[in-house]
Enzyme design. Sequence first.
Site, PDB file in Angstrom:
ATOM      1  N   THR A 286       0.817  -1.218   0.000  1.00  0.00           N
ATOM      2  CA  THR A 286       0.000   0.000   0.000  1.00  0.00           C
ATOM      3  C   THR A 286       0.848   1.265   0.000  1.00  0.00           C
ATOM      4  OG1 THR A 286      -1.586  -1.197   1.379  1.00  0.00           O
ATOM      5  CG2 THR A 286      -1.943   1.156   1.182  1.00  0.00           C
TER       6      THR A 286
ATOM      7  N   GLY B  79      -5.034  -4.343   7.213  1.00  0.00           N
ATOM      8  CA  GLY B  79      -6.281  -3.654   6.892  1.00  0.00           C
ATOM      9  C   GLY B  79      -7.433  -4.035   7.808  1.00  0.00           C
TER      10      GLY B  79
ATOM     11  N   THR C 131      -1.045   2.199   6.300  1.00  0.00           N
ATOM     12  CA  THR C 131      -0.596   0.991   5.618  1.00  0.00           C
ATOM     13  C   THR C 131      -0.452  -0.078   6.705  1.00  0.00           C
ATOM     14  OG1 THR C 131       1.747   1.556   5.888  1.00  0.00           O
ATOM     15  CG2 THR C 131       0.696   2.290   3.869  1.00  0.00           C
TER      16      THR C 131
ATOM     17  N   GLY D 151      -9.463  -4.724   1.842  1.00  0.00           N
ATOM     18  CA  GLY D 151      -8.773  -4.267   3.047  1.00  0.00           C
ATOM     19  C   GLY D 151      -9.311  -2.914   3.468  1.00  0.00           C
TER      20      GLY D 151
END
Length: 410
Positions: A245, A299, A296, A275
């Site tokens: 991410t 999730g 990040t 996520g």
Amino acid sequence: MGFSRRQFLSNAAVTTASLAIGGDAIAQSQNGNQTPGQASQARELPKPKQPVIITKVTGKQSIDQGWQMLKDGQDTLDAALHICKAQEDDPNDQTVGLGGLPNEEGVVELDSCCMHGPTRKAGSVGGVRNIKNVCLVARDVMRHTGHVMLCGEGAERFAVAMGHPRENLLTEPSRKMWLLWKETNSTQDWWGAGPDDTRWKTPEAPQITLERKRKKLIELAADFGIEPELRERAAEYILFPPTGTIHVSLVNEKGEMSGATTTSGLAWKLPGRLGDSPVVGAGCYCDQDVGSAGATGSGEENIKIAGAHTIVENMRRGMSPREAGMEALQRIVRNYNHDMNRLRYVEMVYYILRRDGQYAGVSLWSNNPSGKPLRFAVHDGSSRLEQTVALLQGNSISWPAEPKPVEEKR
Ligand code: GLY
């Protein structure tokens, strides 16, 4: 003179709202300093002297361009998406866009969301296949539909209608790493209860050490035709599936803010898994009266505490960016009843920017699963990497790929 029914209903709604928003806001309303509509807004924060951008380390390669866009007066969301798009276009970033690691069936599925401070609008797409620049598709949802969120096949068809080309996102290195995972580790998948469930047990230590397993995977990577320079990375991704991410939060000199997040999500995930990245309020949240934040990491854990929204609301109540992030991390710890054995399997980094340019990068653990200290990228006139402020010292461990490893004795 009596109240009309309409007046009564409108006064009743104001009273209910005032009660719901807490003591300070009520006191201010009663003092007549704020209308009820303003009651949830904290003191006005000043604008920064220079634009400020905070993002993941990988954003370093385009952060200068993004900062220059802000300096040149370009739109804040355009600048944030410039940085996100650069990672989506880069096949070497295997956690975002083209070349992202696929799901357990070998299909790349992308998630993204964005928020535009000046217009207070948001857009999001989740589980999108065959379209590389999902951050731009999220913006198209925001600009060109009456919706906020599209997912799956409908999102893909919308993207094509908006002119985004369909393309194969599974690059050869990612396909080969997926095959390596299938052959060696695919029994360690995401089926069954996760570490937030009481039925989940910390796995037994494996019979072979982490270092031996890593060595074996590197040898096997050669059999799969994975290029020599990517073999160590392949072993890492199989032992510790990344959540990857990139998030970008930024502010310009006018105090305008935007935020965006994009990802290919957890490697080897179940098809259809979303996520936090496409979830407005979890993976990204921006209110330019206060600030912008994004995440990040794991999730699932971030969704449960609506992390980005929680952080912005903490700042609205007067916390510094660092305090706001730490409080959100404490909520994750609380969700796990402070059980450190389970929390080891959670990785979380928050990127936090207040309207006045104050920022913080905070993380649950000080190091990533490979033991490297977690850092973030920032640009406030000079571009640099800084270490996150961590709530807990040590490495996180990706789950469920590998039981807690036995470290090689040196
Ligand atoms: N934070 C990215 C994901 O869990 O998909």
